[in-house]
Scaffold this motif. Structure first.
Motif, PDB file in Angstrom:
ATOM      1  N   LEU A  49       0.806  -1.213   0.000  1.00 42.36           N
ATOM      2  CA  LEU A  49       0.000   0.000   0.000  1.00 42.36           C
ATOM      3  C   LEU A  49       0.837   1.261   0.000  1.00 42.36           C
ATOM      4  N   PHE A  50       2.010   1.173   0.572  1.00 35.68           N
ATOM      5  CA  PHE A  50       2.846   2.358   0.690  1.00 35.68           C
ATOM      6  C   PHE A  50       3.546   2.682  -0.627  1.00 35.68           C
ATOM      7  N   VAL A  51       3.994   1.659  -1.334  1.00 38.73           N
ATOM      8  CA  VAL A  51       4.733   1.880  -2.577  1.00 38.73           C
ATOM      9  C   VAL A  51       3.867   2.575  -3.625  1.00 38.73           C
ATOM     10  N   PRO A  52       2.578   2.191  -3.837  1.00 34.82           N
ATOM     11  CA  PRO A  52       1.768   2.936  -4.805  1.00 34.82           C
ATOM     12  C   PRO A  52       1.615   4.415  -4.435  1.00 34.82           C
ATOM     13  N   ARG A  53       1.502   4.704  -3.169  1.00 31.07           N
ATOM     14  CA  ARG A  53       1.403   6.104  -2.761  1.00 31.07           C
ATOM     15  C   ARG A  53       2.706   6.837  -3.032  1.00 31.07           C
ATOM     16  N   LEU A  54       3.826   6.175  -2.785  1.00 32.17           N
ATOM     17  CA  LEU A  54       5.134   6.762  -3.055  1.00 32.17           C
ATOM     18  C   LEU A  54       5.315   6.998  -4.543  1.00 32.17           C
ATOM     19  N   LEU A  55       4.882   6.015  -5.349  1.00 29.70           N
ATOM     20  CA  LEU A  55       4.995   6.170  -6.801  1.00 29.70           C
ATOM     21  C   LEU A  55       4.087   7.296  -7.302  1.00 29.70           C
ATOM     22  N   ALA A  56       2.913   7.461  -6.656  1.00 27.51           N
ATOM     23  CA  ALA A  56       1.996   8.509  -7.084  1.00 27.51           C
ATOM     24  C   ALA A  56       2.602   9.886  -6.853  1.00 27.51           C
ATOM     25  N   THR A  57       3.358  10.037  -5.762  1.00 28.27           N
ATOM     26  CA  THR A  57       4.002  11.326  -5.496  1.00 28.27           C
ATOM     27  C   THR A  57       5.153  11.611  -6.461  1.00 28.27           C
ATOM     28  N   SER A  58       5.699  10.559  -7.088  1.00 30.22           N
ATOM     29  CA  SER A  58       6.835  10.720  -8.021  1.00 30.22           C
ATOM     30  C   SER A  58       6.423  10.401  -9.447  1.00 30.22           C
ATOM     31  N   LYS A  59       5.139  10.494  -9.734  1.00 36.19           N
ATOM     32  CA  LYS A  59       4.631  10.093 -11.038  1.00 36.19           C
ATOM     33  C   LYS A  59       5.236  10.923 -12.159  1.00 36.19           C
ATOM     34  N   GLU A  60       5.267  12.249 -11.996  1.00 38.02           N
ATOM     35  CA  GLU A  60       5.782  13.122 -13.061  1.00 38.02           C
ATOM     36  C   GLU A  60       7.246  12.854 -13.344  1.00 38.02           C
ATOM     37  N   ASP A  61       8.038  12.646 -12.298  1.00 41.03           N
ATOM     38  CA  ASP A  61       9.471  12.378 -12.508  1.00 41.03           C
ATOM     39  C   ASP A  61       9.688  11.052 -13.225  1.00 41.03           C
ATOM     40  N   LEU A  62       8.909  10.048 -12.884  1.00 43.29           N
ATOM     41  CA  LEU A  62       9.078   8.727 -13.511  1.00 43.29           C
ATOM     42  C   LEU A  62       8.628   8.743 -14.963  1.00 43.29           C
ATOM     43  N   LEU A  63       7.561   9.496 -15.288  1.00 47.32           N
ATOM     44  CA  LEU A  63       7.089   9.527 -16.671  1.00 47.32           C
ATOM     45  C   LEU A  63       8.058  10.253 -17.587  1.00 47.32           C
ATOM     46  N   GLN A  64       8.823  11.191 -17.039  1.00 39.11           N
ATOM     47  CA  GLN A  64       9.776  11.932 -17.863  1.00 39.11           C
ATOM     48  C   GLN A  64      11.109  11.207 -18.026  1.00 39.11           C
ATOM     49  N   ALA A  65      11.356  10.178 -17.227  1.00 42.31           N
ATOM     50  CA  ALA A  65      12.662   9.488 -17.260  1.00 42.31           C
ATOM     51  C   ALA A  65      12.554   8.181 -18.065  1.00 42.31           C
ATOM     52  N   ASP A  66      13.706   7.766 -18.599  1.00 45.19           N
ATOM     53  CA  ASP A  66      13.765   6.462 -19.284  1.00 45.19           C
ATOM     54  C   ASP A  66      14.068   5.369 -18.259  1.00 45.19           C
ATOM     55  N   PHE A  67      14.416   4.171 -18.741  1.00 46.46           N
ATOM     56  CA  PHE A  67      14.639   3.058 -17.822  1.00 46.46           C
ATOM     57  C   PHE A  67      15.839   3.331 -16.912  1.00 46.46           C
ATOM     58  N   GLU A  68      16.937   3.801 -17.504  1.00 43.76           N
ATOM     59  CA  GLU A  68      18.127   4.102 -16.702  1.00 43.76           C
ATOM     60  C   GLU A  68      17.845   5.248 -15.736  1.00 43.76           C
ATOM     61  N   GLY A  69      17.089   6.234 -16.235  1.00 38.08           N
ATOM     62  CA  GLY A  69      16.741   7.361 -15.370  1.00 38.08           C
ATOM     63  C   GLY A  69      15.843   6.928 -14.212  1.00 38.08           C
ATOM     64  N   ALA A  70      14.935   5.951 -14.476  1.00 42.01           N
ATOM     65  CA  ALA A  70      14.074   5.466 -13.411  1.00 42.01           C
ATOM     66  C   ALA A  70      14.879   4.728 -12.353  1.00 42.01           C
ATOM     67  N   LEU A  71      15.854   3.887 -12.816  1.00 45.64           N
ATOM     68  CA  LEU A  71      16.714   3.187 -11.858  1.00 45.64           C
ATOM     69  C   LEU A  71      17.513   4.179 -11.023  1.00 45.64           C
ATOM     70  N   LYS A  72      18.042   5.212 -11.684  1.00 44.67           N
ATOM     71  CA  LYS A  72      18.807   6.230 -10.966  1.00 44.67           C
ATOM     72  C   LYS A  72      17.905   6.996  -9.994  1.00 44.67           C
ATOM     73  N   PHE A  73      16.641   7.209 -10.414  1.00 45.63           N
ATOM     74  CA  PHE A  73      15.704   7.921  -9.551  1.00 45.63           C
ATOM     75  C   PHE A  73      15.476   7.149  -8.247  1.00 45.63           C
ATOM     76  N   PHE A  74      15.242   5.804  -8.379  1.00 47.15           N
ATOM     77  CA  PHE A  74      15.004   5.006  -7.176  1.00 47.15           C
ATOM     78  C   PHE A  74      16.277   4.836  -6.350  1.00 47.15           C
TER      79      PHE A  74
END
Length: 304
Positions: A49-74
């Motif tokens: 339950l916590f991870v979907p909420r965390l992903l929702a707060t970072s939705k814009e950053d994840l949509l703008q990044a590619d796969f490598e950028g997403a890994l770096k983001f996390f």
């Protein structure tokens, strides 16, 4: 007490503790690390339950990044973001506000307990003791810091209360002086009021007597005026009667004067006739020419 855990320091003796910027920075860093550890612990658990909420707060950053950028983001940006105290606190509040059914909570609790037991079995007892010792040391340091803060607040509050008390005592002295002056002025005012009331009573009595006297004078004057009016009315009536009588008498006097004038004319004519007859008889007797008769003097008028 376990070995290696420091004993808590005694409370401060009401002396204001000296805080340094480094201590404050260390305390803030500890709190931030604690929040970050809790966030990372939840991420490591893979909370459903916590991870979907965390992903929702970072939705814009994840949509703008590619796969490598997403890994770096996390790996980099996400932990760095939630090392800030405000972000970590807001994230924990959002996680605590999630409504979860009781059955799922019990299920998640069992899974968490199973995972913790497996981790504890796989973990070295010495590492667990060291971690527990470190946690207790941090708790002890936090309690000491809280004790110092409380002591500082206590001393500060006592100083502030002492200052407030001194100010209140000074203000009370000023108010007492003002109260004494006010009481004295009140006594003087009451004495002056009493004198003014006595003077007012005397003036009222004088005015009452003067009013009674004036009313008596008015009544007396009114009676006199009424008598004068009555007398004037009587005099007017008598005057009118006298004027009427005077008019009648004046007419009688005029009539008498007219009769007197006529009588005087008759007397004068009789005198002239007698004088002419006498002269004629004298002329006849002496044989001389007749003389001119002298002018007869008119007798003086009789006073009326």
């Amino acid at each position: 007490m376990e070995e290696g855990v420091p004993c808590p320091a005694p409370a401060a003796k009401l002396t204001p503790p000296v805080k340094k910027s480094q201590d404050m920075h260390d305390e803030r860093s500890k709190l931030v690390n604690e929040y970050a550890c809790r966030v990372l612990e939840l991420l490591g658990m893979g909370h459903r339950l916590f991870v979907p909420r965390l992903l929702a707060t970072s939705k814009e950053d994840l949509l703008q990044a590619d796969f490598e950028g997403a890994l770096k983001f996390f790996r980099v940006q996400l932990p760095k973001r939630y090392r800030a105290e405000e972000n970590a606190r807001r994230l924990m509040e959002q996680a605590c506000n999630i409504k979860v059914p009781t059955k799922k909570l019990k299920k998640y609790e069992k899974e968490y307990q199973t995972m913790r037991e497996s981790q504890l079995q796989q973990e070295d007892p010495m590492d667990r003791y060291k971690r527990e010792n470190r946690r207790l040391q941090e708790a002890s340091m936090r309690l000491e810091q809280e004790n110092d803060d409380l002591a500082h607040e206590l001393v500060t509050s006592k100083i502030a209360l002492r200052n407030d008390l001194d100010q209140a005592e000074d203000k009370a002295d000023v108010l007492n002086k003002e109260l004494l002056l006010t009481k004295q002025r009140l006594v003087e005012t009451e004495e002056e009021k009493r004198k003014q009331e006595e003077e007012t009573t005397q003036l009222k009595e004088v005015f009452r007597k003067q009013l009674e006297k004036a009313e008596y004078e008015i009544k007396k004057t009114t009676a006199i005026i009424a008598e004068y009016k009555q007398i004037c009315s009587q005099l007017s009536t008598r005057l009118e009667k006298q004027q009427a009588a005077s008019k009648e008498e004046l007419e009688v006097v005029k009539e008498l004067e007219h009769q007197r004038g006529a009588l005087m004319n008759e007397i004068q004519a009789a005198k002239n006739s007698w004088f002419s007859k006498t002269l004629n008889s004298i002329k006849t007797a002496t044989g001389t020419q007749p003389l001119q008769p002298p002018l007869a003097t008119q007798p003086p008028k009789e006073s009326t």
